[in-house]
Motif scaffolding. Structure first.
Motif, PDB file in Angstrom:
ATOM      1  N   TYR A 163     -14.707  60.511  62.391  1.00  0.00           N
ATOM      2  CA  TYR A 163     -14.071  61.294  63.483  1.00  0.00           C
ATOM      3  C   TYR A 163     -12.689  60.924  63.441  1.00  0.00           C
ATOM      4  O   TYR A 163     -12.453  59.625  63.435  1.00  0.00           O
ATOM      5  CB  TYR A 163     -14.736  61.142  64.686  1.00  0.00           C
ATOM      6  CG  TYR A 163     -16.053  61.939  64.823  1.00  0.00           C
ATOM      7  CD1 TYR A 163     -16.129  63.233  65.158  1.00  0.00           C
ATOM      8  CD2 TYR A 163     -17.226  61.740  64.389  1.00  0.00           C
ATOM      9  CE1 TYR A 163     -17.239  63.975  65.544  1.00  0.00           C
ATOM     10  CE2 TYR A 163     -18.338  62.325  64.429  1.00  0.00           C
ATOM     11  CZ  TYR A 163     -18.359  63.542  65.057  1.00  0.00           C
ATOM     12  OH  TYR A 163     -19.478  64.434  65.019  1.00  0.00           O
ATOM     13  N   LEU A 164     -11.722  61.888  63.637  1.00  0.00           N
ATOM     14  CA  LEU A 164     -10.523  61.653  63.870  1.00  0.00           C
ATOM     15  C   LEU A 164     -10.397  62.329  65.270  1.00  0.00           C
ATOM     16  O   LEU A 164     -10.196  63.720  65.656  1.00  0.00           O
ATOM     17  CB  LEU A 164      -9.320  62.269  63.079  1.00  0.00           C
ATOM     18  CG  LEU A 164      -9.292  61.480  61.687  1.00  0.00           C
ATOM     19  CD1 LEU A 164      -8.195  62.247  60.801  1.00  0.00           C
ATOM     20  CD2 LEU A 164      -9.036  60.089  61.790  1.00  0.00           C
ATOM     21  N   GLY A 165     -10.342  61.620  66.488  1.00  0.00           N
ATOM     22  CA  GLY A 165     -10.395  62.106  67.792  1.00  0.00           C
ATOM     23  C   GLY A 165     -11.847  62.801  67.902  1.00  0.00           C
ATOM     24  O   GLY A 165     -12.963  61.996  67.720  1.00  0.00           O
ATOM     25  N   LYS A 167     -12.552  65.445  66.394  1.00  0.00           N
ATOM     26  CA  LYS A 167     -12.747  66.522  65.021  1.00  0.00           C
ATOM     27  C   LYS A 167     -13.556  65.631  63.704  1.00  0.00           C
ATOM     28  O   LYS A 167     -13.254  64.220  63.683  1.00  0.00           O
ATOM     29  CB  LYS A 167     -11.462  66.744  64.351  1.00  0.00           C
ATOM     30  CG  LYS A 167     -10.724  67.809  65.234  1.00  0.00           C
ATOM     31  CD  LYS A 167      -9.340  68.185  64.795  1.00  0.00           C
ATOM     32  CE  LYS A 167      -8.356  69.344  65.394  1.00  0.00           C
ATOM     33  NZ  LYS A 167      -9.075  70.723  65.454  1.00  0.00           N
ATOM     34  N   ALA A 169     -14.093  64.903  60.317  1.00  0.00           N
ATOM     35  CA  ALA A 169     -13.295  64.699  58.870  1.00  0.00           C
ATOM     36  C   ALA A 169     -14.377  64.604  57.994  1.00  0.00           C
ATOM     37  O   ALA A 169     -15.264  63.572  58.072  1.00  0.00           O
ATOM     38  CB  ALA A 169     -11.938  63.892  59.126  1.00  0.00           C
ATOM     39  N   VAL A 196      -8.317  66.363  55.633  1.00  0.00           N
ATOM     40  CA  VAL A 196      -7.375  65.366  56.764  1.00  0.00           C
ATOM     41  C   VAL A 196      -5.909  66.030  56.497  1.00  0.00           C
ATOM     42  O   VAL A 196      -5.407  66.126  55.458  1.00  0.00           O
ATOM     43  CB  VAL A 196      -7.406  63.898  56.639  1.00  0.00           C
ATOM     44  CG1 VAL A 196      -6.443  63.162  57.424  1.00  0.00           C
ATOM     45  CG2 VAL A 196      -8.841  63.585  57.148  1.00  0.00           C
ATOM     46  N   ASN A 197      -5.325  66.130  57.637  1.00  0.00           N
ATOM     47  CA  ASN A 197      -3.809  66.307  57.732  1.00  0.00           C
ATOM     48  C   ASN A 197      -2.964  65.239  57.933  1.00  0.00           C
ATOM     49  O   ASN A 197      -2.998  64.514  58.670  1.00  0.00           O
ATOM     50  CB  ASN A 197      -3.424  67.274  58.975  1.00  0.00           C
ATOM     51  CG  ASN A 197      -1.932  67.969  58.847  1.00  0.00           C
ATOM     52  OD1 ASN A 197      -1.343  67.895  57.921  1.00  0.00           O
ATOM     53  ND2 ASN A 197      -1.515  67.931  60.253  1.00  0.00           N
ATOM     54  N   LEU A 238      -8.175  70.365  58.239  1.00  0.00           N
ATOM     55  CA  LEU A 238      -8.923  69.865  59.694  1.00  0.00           C
ATOM     56  C   LEU A 238      -8.085  70.206  60.890  1.00  0.00           C
ATOM     57  O   LEU A 238      -8.414  70.302  61.996  1.00  0.00           O
ATOM     58  CB  LEU A 238      -9.337  68.496  59.700  1.00  0.00           C
ATOM     59  CG  LEU A 238      -9.932  67.604  60.728  1.00  0.00           C
ATOM     60  CD1 LEU A 238     -11.222  67.958  60.876  1.00  0.00           C
ATOM     61  CD2 LEU A 238      -9.732  66.129  60.440  1.00  0.00           C
ATOM     62  N   GLU A 239      -6.612  70.168  60.530  1.00  0.00           N
ATOM     63  CA  GLU A 239      -5.774  70.549  61.586  1.00  0.00           C
ATOM     64  C   GLU A 239      -5.606  69.358  62.660  1.00  0.00           C
ATOM     65  O   GLU A 239      -5.370  69.959  63.951  1.00  0.00           O
ATOM     66  CB  GLU A 239      -6.009  71.871  62.262  1.00  0.00           C
ATOM     67  CG  GLU A 239      -5.822  73.071  61.194  1.00  0.00           C
ATOM     68  CD  GLU A 239      -6.046  74.546  61.493  1.00  0.00           C
ATOM     69  OE1 GLU A 239      -6.412  74.639  62.869  1.00  0.00           O
ATOM     70  OE2 GLU A 239      -5.807  75.565  60.953  1.00  0.00           O
ATOM     71  N   ASN A 240      -5.860  68.361  62.385  1.00  0.00           N
ATOM     72  CA  ASN A 240      -5.639  67.141  63.180  1.00  0.00           C
ATOM     73  C   ASN A 240      -4.126  66.869  63.420  1.00  0.00           C
ATOM     74  O   ASN A 240      -3.385  67.353  62.503  1.00  0.00           O
ATOM     75  CB  ASN A 240      -6.440  65.982  62.724  1.00  0.00           C
ATOM     76  CG  ASN A 240      -5.836  65.565  61.304  1.00  0.00           C
ATOM     77  OD1 ASN A 240      -6.426  66.294  60.300  1.00  0.00           O
ATOM     78  ND2 ASN A 240      -5.206  64.418  61.254  1.00  0.00           N
ATOM     79  N   ASP A 249      -5.311  56.915  64.003  1.00  0.00           N
ATOM     80  CA  ASP A 249      -5.727  57.905  63.087  1.00  0.00           C
ATOM     81  C   ASP A 249      -5.677  57.465  61.764  1.00  0.00           C
ATOM     82  O   ASP A 249      -6.573  57.524  60.775  1.00  0.00           O
ATOM     83  CB  ASP A 249      -5.273  59.245  63.379  1.00  0.00           C
ATOM     84  CG  ASP A 249      -6.066  60.028  64.569  1.00  0.00           C
ATOM     85  OD1 ASP A 249      -6.838  59.639  65.008  1.00  0.00           O
ATOM     86  OD2 ASP A 249      -5.307  61.363  64.804  1.00  0.00           O
TER      87      ASP A 249
END
Length: 404
Positions: A163-165, A167, A169, A196-197, A238-240, A249
């Motif tokens: 997880y990134l936050g 979201k 991934a 991932v962004n 993912l638009e993180n 992150d």
């Protein structure tokens, strides 16, 4: 963080792939394409061998481009040591992909693996590329993984979700490597995809730092290939919030990437040509990180240690011998050595001298498919782990007739 061994690159959103039998090999898949429908930032590490295959030389230029969409890989022919024709052929492969996918030539990376010094038959390769592009799909990851194999006995692929936050991934990888494996960035190829962004500089930083303690810590036979390459593609779907600094992150991404790379590295070491056993060597309490790395790699690449493990012989003298000639800063009088796995643990050496130990248990431990050799140098606070395999009769058979 969760690992999946049944997922492929095409489990990453917007990635497609295909693998076919083009005719470079007699029967098995030998050509594949990886493609992202969304533009990717990319990063890579390459062989340190001064003799670099044509695709490596091409990729060292193309990897500088802001965007990457595709990678084409062939097996059965390394396209190495073929002079200017080799580079021209690698460029033709990139151009053909670009035409098929309506992208720019410099947005394509090229990799090859196989026999060195044999011209690449472009009358087979170029039609094969066109056919592969026509078969690109979201289900093509497994066939692509098969297409990059040479003497590999198993497909090497794994994915990790984290997880990134809020979201979820994903990072997924496929690799090949069985012989000529002694990367310092054999032939060792790894292809990694993520949604991932992340910006190009941070992606490159994460990859290069991870490679140092994963792929560069394996050895099958001590030979560094002309073609070693690790490529990572990140399409940002993912638009993180973009990762462009070493924030929380970035740390989460790098941790997941490194865990995945270690899994792939261990798969490569375990599947060394003719291998029957995985050897993990942990060096503890070294005076520096470099001393720990040099020590651990000296043990896993020692032919005498590898042969002893093959024969389940707890000959720890070969281990301390390898430490002594490794070039690392060690004090032999401080060294402790252990063999361990699920069967138990046996200490064979204390402060550089022999111990009475249960030889039957030691043999039982070494009979298992994986063994950890732990070496405590008692001379600092640094550690390192390396991975290798045993040296068997089959290795000599495979490499004694590789081209015949």
């Amino acid at each position: 963080m969760k690992f999946f061994y049944d997922k492929s690159l095409t489990n990453v959103p917007y990635f497609k792939a295909a693998g076919i039998h083009s005719g470079l090999k007699k029967k098995k898949n030998d050509l594949c394409v990886i493609y992202s429908e969304k533009p990717c930032v990319s990063a890579a590490t390459f062989t340190t061998n001064k003799v670099k295959a044509a695709p490596v030389l091409l990729d060292m230029k193309h990897i500088k481009n802001d965007k990457t969409y595709a990678v084409v890989i062939n097996s059965g022919n390394a396209n190495a040591c073929n002079g200017s024709a080799g580079y021209k052929n690698a460029l033709s492969m990139a151009k053909t992909i670009a035409e098929c996918l309506n992208i720019k030539t410099e947005e394509v990376l090229v990799c090859s693996t196989g026999v060195i010094g044999v011209p690449l038959p472009m009358d087979i390769v170029l039609p094969g590329i066109k056919e592969t592009c026509s078969k690109l799909s979201c289900e093509g990851g497994n066939e692509a993984a098969k297409a990059i194999m040479t003497t590999d006995t198993i497909e090497k692929k794994v994915a990790v979700e984290f997880y990134l936050g809020e979201k979820k991934a994903i990072i997924s990888a496929m690799a090949k490597g069985s012989g000529m494996i002694h990367p310092n960035m054999g032939t060792m190829l790894s292809f990694i995809a993520t949604n991932v962004n992340i910006d190009k500089n941070m992606l490159s930083k994460a990859l290069k730092e991870s490679v140092e303690d994963s792929y560069n810590m394996i050895s099958v036979d001590g030979d560094t290939s002309t073609n070693d390459t690790v490529i990572i593609l990140a399409n940002g779907s993912l638009e993180n919030p973009i990762i462009n600094e070493e924030n929380e992150d970035y740390i989460s991404f790098k941790r997941a990437l490194h865990s995945l790379n270690i899994e792939i590295a261990k798969m490569i070491a375990k599947d060394g040509e003719g291998a029957t056993k995985l050897i993990e060597t942990k060096v503890l309490n070294a005076p520096s990180k470099e001393d720990a790395k040099i020590s651990s790699k000296a043990v896993i690449k020692s032919s005498l240690v590898k042969a002893a493990i093959f024969g389940s012989d707890p000959n720890w003298g070969r281990i301390i011998c390898a430490l002594g000639y490794s070039g690392a800063n060690i004090n032999p009088e401080n060294v402790d050595i252990f063999f361990s796995n699920s069967k138990g643990s046996v200490q064979t050496c204390s402060k550089g001298a022999a111990l009475e130990f249960d030889k039957e248990l030691a043999v039982e431990i070494l009979n298992e498919p994986a063994t950890t050799i732990t070496i405590d140098l008692h001379d600092g606070n640094y550690s390192a782990t390396a991975w290798g395999c045993d040296l068997t009769y089959e290795y000599v058979k495979i490499n004694g007739c590789y081209t015949t």
